[in-house]
Design an enzyme around this catalytic site. Structure first.
Site, PDB file in Angstrom:
ATOM      1  N   TRP A  56       4.883  -5.398   9.036  1.00 36.31           N
ATOM      2  CA  TRP A  56       3.934  -3.494   8.659  1.00 36.31           C
ATOM      3  C   TRP A  56       3.152  -2.545   9.311  1.00 36.31           C
ATOM      4  O   TRP A  56       2.328  -3.899   9.369  1.00 36.31           O
ATOM      5  CB  TRP A  56       3.856  -4.060   6.278  1.00 36.31           C
ATOM      6  CG  TRP A  56       4.848  -3.389   6.089  1.00 36.31           C
ATOM      7  CD1 TRP A  56       6.140  -3.978   6.221  1.00 36.31           C
ATOM      8  CD2 TRP A  56       4.559  -4.091   4.885  1.00 36.31           C
ATOM      9  NE1 TRP A  56       7.059  -3.866   5.011  1.00 36.31           N
ATOM     10  CE2 TRP A  56       6.710  -3.465   4.727  1.00 36.31           C
ATOM     11  CE3 TRP A  56       3.939  -3.034   3.513  1.00 36.31           C
ATOM     12  CZ2 TRP A  56       6.725  -3.928   2.656  1.00 36.31           C
ATOM     13  CZ3 TRP A  56       4.539  -3.127   2.909  1.00 36.31           C
ATOM     14  CH2 TRP A  56       5.326  -3.806   2.089  1.00 36.31           C
ATOM     15  N   THR A 101       3.226  16.117 -11.346  1.00 34.25           N
ATOM     16  CA  THR A 101       3.010  15.399  -9.935  1.00 34.25           C
ATOM     17  C   THR A 101       4.216  16.242  -9.352  1.00 34.25           C
ATOM     18  O   THR A 101       5.518  15.613  -9.747  1.00 34.25           O
ATOM     19  CB  THR A 101       3.135  13.889  -9.601  1.00 34.25           C
ATOM     20  OG1 THR A 101       4.264  13.762 -10.368  1.00 34.25           O
ATOM     21  CG2 THR A 101       2.631  13.744 -10.866  1.00 34.25           C
ATOM     22  N   GLU A 140      -1.052  10.413 -12.485  1.00 32.79           N
ATOM     23  CA  GLU A 140      -0.524   9.190 -13.227  1.00 32.79           C
ATOM     24  C   GLU A 140      -1.953   9.007 -13.950  1.00 32.79           C
ATOM     25  O   GLU A 140      -1.963   7.792 -14.848  1.00 32.79           O
ATOM     26  CB  GLU A 140       0.289   8.189 -13.244  1.00 32.79           C
ATOM     27  CG  GLU A 140       1.826   8.842 -12.575  1.00 32.79           C
ATOM     28  CD  GLU A 140       1.681   9.654 -10.705  1.00 32.79           C
ATOM     29  OE1 GLU A 140       0.337  10.216 -10.861  1.00 32.79           O
ATOM     30  OE2 GLU A 140       3.166   9.833 -11.062  1.00 32.79           O
ATOM     31  N   LYS A 181       7.875  -0.286   9.240  1.00 31.78           N
ATOM     32  CA  LYS A 181       8.457  -1.517   9.497  1.00 31.78           C
ATOM     33  C   LYS A 181       9.274  -1.601  10.754  1.00 31.78           C
ATOM     34  O   LYS A 181       9.749  -1.421  11.256  1.00 31.78           O
ATOM     35  CB  LYS A 181       9.764  -1.640   8.435  1.00 31.78           C
ATOM     36  CG  LYS A 181       8.521  -1.216   6.958  1.00 31.78           C
ATOM     37  CD  LYS A 181       9.963  -1.924   6.141  1.00 31.78           C
ATOM     38  CE  LYS A 181       9.198  -1.983   4.942  1.00 31.78           C
ATOM     39  NZ  LYS A 181      10.055  -0.749   3.711  1.00 31.78           N
TER      40      LYS A 181
HETATM   41  P1  AMP Z   1      -1.628  13.312  -6.229  1.00 26.94           P
HETATM   42  O1  AMP Z   1      -0.897  12.068  -7.687  1.00 26.94           O
HETATM   43  O2  AMP Z   1      -1.177  14.385  -6.245  1.00 26.94           O
HETATM   44  O3  AMP Z   1      -3.063  13.411  -6.643  1.00 26.94           O
HETATM   45  O4  AMP Z   1      -1.744  11.583  -5.541  1.00 26.94           O
HETATM   46  C1  AMP Z   1      -2.597  10.969  -5.937  1.00 26.94           C
HETATM   47  C2  AMP Z   1      -1.631   9.947  -3.853  1.00 26.94           C
HETATM   48  O5  AMP Z   1      -2.294  10.272  -2.807  1.00 26.94           O
HETATM   49  C3  AMP Z   1      -2.349   8.636  -4.692  1.00 26.94           C
HETATM   50  O6  AMP Z   1      -0.927   7.690  -5.238  1.00 26.94           O
HETATM   51  C4  AMP Z   1      -1.943   7.379  -2.874  1.00 26.94           C
HETATM   52  O7  AMP Z   1      -0.947   7.695  -2.262  1.00 26.94           O
HETATM   53  C5  AMP Z   1      -2.918   8.829  -2.421  1.00 26.94           C
HETATM   54  N1  AMP Z   1      -4.213   8.904  -2.348  1.00 26.94           N
HETATM   55  C6  AMP Z   1      -5.028   9.554  -3.048  1.00 26.94           C
HETATM   56  N2  AMP Z   1      -6.341   8.949  -2.580  1.00 26.94           N
HETATM   57  C7  AMP Z   1      -6.241   8.631  -1.678  1.00 26.94           C
HETATM   58  C8  AMP Z   1      -7.591   7.640  -0.384  1.00 26.94           C
HETATM   59  N3  AMP Z   1      -8.688   7.913  -0.877  1.00 26.94           N
HETATM   60  N4  AMP Z   1      -6.643   7.562  -0.118  1.00 26.94           N
HETATM   61  C9  AMP Z   1      -5.265   7.441   0.823  1.00 26.94           C
HETATM   62  N5  AMP Z   1      -4.731   7.606  -0.321  1.00 26.94           N
HETATM   63  C10 AMP Z   1      -4.785   8.332  -1.109  1.00 26.94           C
END
Ligand code: AMP
Length: 549
Positions: A449, A189, A335, A444
């Protein structure tokens, strides 16, 4: 003392090899269509792809790759990447997918940290790897994913041509018996701070996740589906598409290096009768723009699965109202393999008012069975599922990482094994989750929030807005206030007043952005999300009108 009575069912290993065996036996004629750098229309069957995977397994064996070794790929979505997925994983090696769009120093760190033995690289990405080759500490050779006629010139030793290696290899191979707990894939990641962290998937977690993603109340691929994964195979296993589709024999349509090209996507959808497409919101902005400009339609497309970042309601409305395509909003993370929640319309959805339907669509959905969730306050106390209280979202389950690869300096997991997603969310009485923000993006204001995602959704519903992002900027009295940054649609030049008027009545007054700034484009991450980190850097010297000296 009573003794437990154990069941008498087979201890059948859950391995990627079993998915391969099933697909080859039951769906040998399953279709795979690919765009590649050397062929805009490559077609093969599952059975041909697996025959080549066996050749590749012989090649890997001859190269001396050993059980548990990491083999890296920097490749787009196509049949060769599928061969790599299956040959590497079913041989007992670890398929380490790397995002070709990462910065070179990130690729250097990741390859060395993973101790990759070989790198399989797309011809278009070879220049990046060629430059980095001297700094790789463990890499024994580089294989370019092309044929002899398209091989790049290079002064490097140990660069092989993929097709030449395969041509000389036998297509007979005895796949080893694997323990389902063995690692099969690795994906880093790209955290916004510190080094990228590796998530090491096991055969077991991969298969259970694929069952979860393939369920009826989930993505649920079907045999009659023609599937266009615009979500990359280098990022979280393309949301399990390479596994789920093969379980049921769907047709696969791979866009190769043309993932961001609205015209190629529209043409593929129409030529290959695509029924389901998956990707991040920015990809769909590109497709919708092309459809609107060209007047084309996408008659066969039934559903798009959208995740990776919050899907603006405007995208869902455009797909449904103008093209008859349902959008399914999903949330997950590297993850989590990645599936966490999925937003299919619940029972009774048709009876809701259009406004209620729209509000429900904007949410990220209900957890897939297998993902346990809770929201907690800053002290770790669990918050109610009332749709109002929001807190940090924690998860646990069989396809969620228990630790990062070779890292013991992170505090993402608590003593009870819950993983802190870093997202802030609400859960409602029907079990539907809604992300309000990344914890580090939340604004904030005066101790309360403000959700940047809610504000972005309102901005995106303005007809002159192409893309929108909200960040918090310092404020003397309120600590932070929202700043709205807009990319106008081509040929449109809305004023800040026009945009803010559009917010009236749609949000609480104190959520109103303090200012609107217009830019030509927003910064994006390597996975196509808006980079709030870079946007905040871009506006580091910005002062709100009310606080400017
Ligand atoms: P990644 O590990 O790069 O796929 O990123 C994961 C993160 O992407 C999550 O923890 C969220 O913050 C964001 N994310 C993934 N899907 C969504 C969604 N449908 N709406 C809002 N945030 C999302």
């Amino acid at each position: 003392m009573s003794e437990p009575l154990f069941g008498l069912m087979m201890d059948y290993p859950l391995t990627v090899t079993q998915i391969m065996r099933h697909a080859e036996r039951v769906y040998p004629n399953g279709e795979i269509v690919s765009v590649t750098a050397d062929n805009p229309n490559h077609r093969c069957t599952y059975s041909e792809m697996f025959a080549r995977a066996r050749k590749l397994a012989n090649v890997l064996d001859a190269l001396g790759v050993k059980r548990g070794d990491r083999v890296a790929t920097l490749a787009w979505n196509d049949y060769r990447h599928m061969e790599l997925y299956y040959a590497i994983q079913c041989s007992g090696f670890v398929c380490h997918t790397i995002n070709p769009r990462l910065f070179p120093d990130q690729v250097e760190y990741i390859v060395n940290h993973a101790e990759d033995q070989y790198i399989f690289v797309d011809k278009l990405v070879f220049p990046l790897i060629e430059k980095l080759a001297p700094v790789f500490e463990t890499v024994k050779g580089i294989v370019v994913l092309t044929d002899e006629a398209n091989m790049p010139d290079t002064a490097l030793d140990n660069v092989h041509c993929y097709e030449t290696l395969l041509a000389d290899a036998s297509d007979v191979f005895d796949w080893p018996e694997l323990d389902e707990r063995e690692a099969c894939a690795l994906c880093y990641t790209s955290g916004t701070t510190g080094h990228p962290k590796g998530v090491l998937y096991s055969h077991r977690s991969t298969v259970i996740h694929a069952f979860g993603a393939n369920g009826g109340e989930s993505i649920g691929f079907r045999n009659h589906d023609s599937v266009l994964p615009v979500v990359p195979m280098f990022h979280v296993n393309a949301w399990a598409v390479p596994y789920c589709t093969l379980m049921v024999g769907s047709k696969l349509v791979f866009p190769g290096p043309k993932m961001g090209d609205g015209e190629t996507l529209a043409n593929l959808i129409n030529a290959e009768k695509v029924t389901i497409a998956l990707g991040v919101p920015t990809v769909w902005l590109g497709l919708l723009k092309h459809l609107q400009d060209s007047g084309k339609t996408v008659e066969t497309l039934e559903r798009t699965v959208v995740g990776g970042s919050a899907c603006p309601i405007a995208i869902m409305d455009a797909f449904r109202e103008q093209y008859g395509v349902e959008t399914i909003h999903a949330w997950g993370m590297t993850e989590m393999s990645p599936l966490g929640t999925i937003n299919l319309p619940p029972r009774g959805f048709e009876e809701l008012s259009p406004e209620q339907q729209s509000a429900l669509r904007a949410k990220q959905g209900r957890p897939a069975f297998g993902v346990e969730m809770k929201i907690v306050d800053d002290d770790g106390n669990e918050l109610p599922w009332d749709g109002v209280a929001f807190g940090r979202l924690k998860v646990r389950g069989p396809w969620i990482c228990s630790a990062y690869y070779k890292r013991n300096d992170t505090d993402a997991h608590d003593a009870d094994g819950w993983f802190d997603t870093g997202d802030v969310a609400t859960m409602d009485t029907m079990g539907v989750m809604q992300i309000t923000d990344r914890a580090k993006d939340v604004i904030k204001s005066g101790g309360e929030w403000i959700s940047s995602i809610d504000l972005e959704n309102v901005a995106m519903s303005h007809p002159d807005v192409a893309e929108a992002a909200v960040i918090g900027v310092p404020h003397e009295k309120w600590a932070e206030r929202p700043l709205l940054v807009i990319v106008p649609k081509p040929g449109k030049s809305p004023t800040a007043g026009d945009i803010l008027k559009h917010f009236e009545g749609k949000i609480a007054n104190w959520w109103m952005p303090d200012d609107v700034q217009f830019v030509d484009e927003l910064p994006h991450t390597a996975t196509g999300k808006i980079s709030k980190l870079n946007l905040r850097k871009q506006f580091a010297d910005y002062k709100l009108p009310s606080t400017a000296a």
